[in-house]
Design a protein around this motif. Structure first.
Motif, PDB file in Angstrom:
ATOM      1  N   PHE A 180       0.880  -1.038  -0.040  1.00 46.76           N
ATOM      2  CA  PHE A 180      -0.028   0.084  -0.052  1.00 46.76           C
ATOM      3  C   PHE A 180       0.837   1.073   0.015  1.00 46.76           C
ATOM      4  O   PHE A 180       0.039   2.399   0.066  1.00 46.76           O
ATOM      5  CB  PHE A 180      -0.889   0.060   1.317  1.00 46.76           C
ATOM      6  N   GLY A 181       2.082   1.092   0.026  1.00 47.79           N
ATOM      7  CA  GLY A 181       3.063   2.307   0.258  1.00 47.79           C
ATOM      8  C   GLY A 181       2.827   3.503  -1.017  1.00 47.79           C
ATOM      9  O   GLY A 181       3.114   4.629  -0.546  1.00 47.79           O
ATOM     10  N   ALA A 182       2.215   2.957  -1.898  1.00 49.96           N
ATOM     11  CA  ALA A 182       1.993   4.223  -3.056  1.00 49.96           C
ATOM     12  C   ALA A 182       0.638   4.972  -2.841  1.00 49.96           C
ATOM     13  O   ALA A 182       0.350   5.838  -3.591  1.00 49.96           O
ATOM     14  CB  ALA A 182       2.088   3.516  -4.582  1.00 49.96           C
ATOM     15  N   LEU A 183      -0.162   4.373  -2.060  1.00 52.32           N
ATOM     16  CA  LEU A 183      -1.384   4.979  -1.862  1.00 52.32           C
ATOM     17  C   LEU A 183      -1.592   5.853  -0.846  1.00 52.32           C
ATOM     18  O   LEU A 183      -0.764   5.798   0.052  1.00 52.32           O
ATOM     19  CB  LEU A 183      -2.484   3.885  -1.443  1.00 52.32           C
ATOM     20  N   ALA A 184      -2.559   6.781  -0.819  1.00 54.27           N
ATOM     21  CA  ALA A 184      -2.727   7.906   0.117  1.00 54.27           C
ATOM     22  C   ALA A 184      -3.233   7.014   1.206  1.00 54.27           C
ATOM     23  O   ALA A 184      -4.059   6.155   1.167  1.00 54.27           O
ATOM     24  CB  ALA A 184      -3.606   9.033  -0.372  1.00 54.27           C
ATOM     25  N   PRO A 185      -3.020   7.507   2.516  1.00 55.22           N
ATOM     26  CA  PRO A 185      -3.907   6.949   3.765  1.00 55.22           C
ATOM     27  C   PRO A 185      -5.046   6.566   3.458  1.00 55.22           C
ATOM     28  O   PRO A 185      -5.675   5.542   3.999  1.00 55.22           O
ATOM     29  CB  PRO A 185      -3.540   7.812   5.005  1.00 55.22           C
ATOM     30  N   VAL A 186      -6.103   7.428   3.124  1.00 55.66           N
ATOM     31  CA  VAL A 186      -7.430   7.447   3.191  1.00 55.66           C
ATOM     32  C   VAL A 186      -7.761   6.134   1.920  1.00 55.66           C
ATOM     33  O   VAL A 186      -8.658   5.438   2.264  1.00 55.66           O
ATOM     34  CB  VAL A 186      -8.287   8.631   2.618  1.00 55.66           C
ATOM     35  N   ASP A 187      -6.763   6.055   1.021  1.00 52.96           N
ATOM     36  CA  ASP A 187      -7.123   4.955  -0.035  1.00 52.96           C
ATOM     37  C   ASP A 187      -6.869   3.466   0.709  1.00 52.96           C
ATOM     38  O   ASP A 187      -7.381   2.563   0.238  1.00 52.96           O
ATOM     39  CB  ASP A 187      -6.340   5.160  -1.288  1.00 52.96           C
ATOM     40  N   VAL A 188      -5.757   3.716   1.491  1.00 54.25           N
ATOM     41  CA  VAL A 188      -5.326   2.426   2.191  1.00 54.25           C
ATOM     42  C   VAL A 188      -6.447   1.991   2.880  1.00 54.25           C
ATOM     43  O   VAL A 188      -6.880   0.710   3.101  1.00 54.25           O
ATOM     44  CB  VAL A 188      -4.117   2.779   2.852  1.00 54.25           C
ATOM     45  N   LEU A 189      -7.065   2.890   3.643  1.00 50.55           N
ATOM     46  CA  LEU A 189      -8.276   2.526   4.808  1.00 50.55           C
ATOM     47  C   LEU A 189      -9.411   2.045   3.894  1.00 50.55           C
ATOM     48  O   LEU A 189      -9.920   0.980   3.990  1.00 50.55           O
ATOM     49  CB  LEU A 189      -8.555   3.876   5.525  1.00 50.55           C
ATOM     50  N   ILE A 190      -9.540   2.637   2.879  1.00 46.65           N
ATOM     51  CA  ILE A 190     -10.718   2.075   1.784  1.00 46.65           C
ATOM     52  C   ILE A 190     -10.473   0.763   1.341  1.00 46.65           C
ATOM     53  O   ILE A 190     -11.255  -0.255   1.254  1.00 46.65           O
ATOM     54  CB  ILE A 190     -10.845   3.054   0.526  1.00 46.65           C
ATOM     55  N   LYS A 191      -9.343   0.525   0.684  1.00 45.72           N
ATOM     56  CA  LYS A 191      -8.893  -0.822   0.313  1.00 45.72           C
ATOM     57  C   LYS A 191      -8.720  -1.847   1.381  1.00 45.72           C
ATOM     58  O   LYS A 191      -9.551  -2.887   1.052  1.00 45.72           O
ATOM     59  CB  LYS A 191      -7.053  -0.539  -0.163  1.00 45.72           C
ATOM     60  N   LEU A 192      -8.363  -1.829   2.442  1.00 44.36           N
ATOM     61  CA  LEU A 192      -8.409  -2.418   3.527  1.00 44.36           C
ATOM     62  C   LEU A 192      -9.714  -2.806   3.853  1.00 44.36           C
ATOM     63  O   LEU A 192     -10.150  -4.207   4.053  1.00 44.36           O
ATOM     64  CB  LEU A 192      -7.587  -2.043   4.906  1.00 44.36           C
ATOM     65  N   SER A 193     -10.672  -1.799   3.993  1.00 43.45           N
ATOM     66  CA  SER A 193     -11.780  -2.278   4.326  1.00 43.45           C
ATOM     67  C   SER A 193     -12.639  -2.896   3.283  1.00 43.45           C
ATOM     68  O   SER A 193     -13.363  -3.892   3.633  1.00 43.45           O
ATOM     69  CB  SER A 193     -12.818  -0.696   4.583  1.00 43.45           C
ATOM     70  N   ALA A 194     -12.461  -2.788   2.109  1.00 44.52           N
ATOM     71  CA  ALA A 194     -13.013  -3.483   0.900  1.00 44.52           C
ATOM     72  C   ALA A 194     -12.537  -4.944   0.921  1.00 44.52           C
ATOM     73  O   ALA A 194     -13.329  -6.010   0.736  1.00 44.52           O
ATOM     74  CB  ALA A 194     -12.756  -2.891  -0.339  1.00 44.52           C
ATOM     75  N   GLU A 195     -11.289  -5.013   1.164  1.00 46.63           N
ATOM     76  CA  GLU A 195     -10.442  -6.655   1.281  1.00 46.63           C
ATOM     77  C   GLU A 195     -11.109  -7.235   2.413  1.00 46.63           C
ATOM     78  O   GLU A 195     -11.735  -8.597   2.291  1.00 46.63           O
ATOM     79  CB  GLU A 195      -9.199  -6.685   1.450  1.00 46.63           C
TER      80      GLU A 195
END
Length: 293
Positions: A190-205
């Motif tokens: 996730f290092g290339a993503l903004a923090p909000v996008d990391v949270l969204i991606k983790l939640s979706a996964e």
């Protein structure tokens, strides 16, 4: 009446009974001897990604909650197993669950199921081939199906309820500020993503994993799916936004749901470790209260 059950235990360098306090002191001493290990991954019921641990949770609570989660059939009062950790005259567990029915035949059947389930569970815990919670997942998936599905559903629902809220929250712009110790594995993902996008991606996964059809997916694949789900839950719980969620908020509800789910991973790892330090003679002692012989 009570029944006592023992199981074989994997070899361990310590063969003397250690109360919880002595076990914790032994952990500290061994960490000091191995300076290369910077943290205790069990401190917050997680095993990855690594970070500086928060204040330690009471170990008794970790153990009792883990056994309760693994042996309870559902979240209703009549199906929840309570656990007492006994230190005198020797270390042991006492398990208790109230009978649900006034029928003696139904009680006998229920008691037998409880005895068999506990026996199988502790045999897996002490099996030398058991290395981590992933070796216990098949038991949880097949013998605790309703309980497991309920916890999956609660996590998925709680995260689904806040899908549109992430962008409205006060989330730091820096990934290292949002995740104070971002591990190498997580950074690679996730290092290339903004923090909000990391949270969204983790939640979706997590939601995607939680919605898997346990009745049609092969066991090996289920273990892989839920292993990734636990990893994502551990990481999401280390988010500053989630950790500091205001009470009664949607994020706080999602946090609570994940915290009730993760004892089935890191908590099991700690229980395996605890049993191998605590019980002498390669035996785990436990007894059922009010479940007959």
């Amino acid at each position: 009446m009570s029944s006592t059950r023992t199981g074989n235990l994997a070899s361990n360098s310590s063969s003397s009974t250690l109360p919880l306090s002595d076990f914790n002191h032994k952990e500290i001493a061994e960490r000091d001897m191995h300076s290369a290990r910077l943290i205790d991954e069990d401190d917050d019921l997680t095993i990855r990604p690594r970070r500086k641990p928060p204040p330690k949770a009471p170990k008794q609570r970790v153990i009792s909650h883990t056994i309760t989660s693994c042996l309870s059939r559902f979240d209703s009062p009549g199906e929840v197993v309570s656990v007492t950790i006994n230190s005198s005259p020797e270390a042991s567990f006492t398990l208790h669950k109230p009978f649900r029915s006034h029928s003696s035949l139904e009680n006998i059947s229920e008691a037998l199921d409880d005895l068999l389930d506990a026996a199988e569970f502790f045999e897996i815990i002490v099996n030398p081939q058991t290395n981590s919670y992933k070796d216990v997942l098949p038991f949880l998936i097949t013998r605790r199906t309703r309980f497991f599905k309920k916890r999956l559903r609660v996590v998925s629902t709680a995260l689904g309820a806040i899908n549109g809220e992430w962008g409205t929250l006060d989330i730091p712009l820096s990934i290292h500020e949002e995740f104070s110790s971002f591990s190498g594995t997580a950074y690679a993902r996730f290092g290339a993503l903004a923090p909000v996008d990391v949270l969204i991606k983790l939640s979706a996964e997590i939601q995607m994993c939680a919605r898997v059809n346990m009745d049609t997916v092969p066991m090996g694949r289920l273990v892989q799916i839920f292993d990734r789900m636990f990893e994502d839950c551990h990481l999401l719980l280390r988010s500053r936004t989630v950790a500091k969620a205001p009470p009664r908020s949607g994020v706080a509800a999602a946090k609570a749901a994940m915290e009730r789910f993760i004892p089935l991973s890191g908590g099991v790892d700690y229980l395996i470790k605890y049993c191998r330090y605590t019980f002498p003679g390669r035996e785990v002692r436990y007894q059922w209260a009010n479940r007959g012989h």
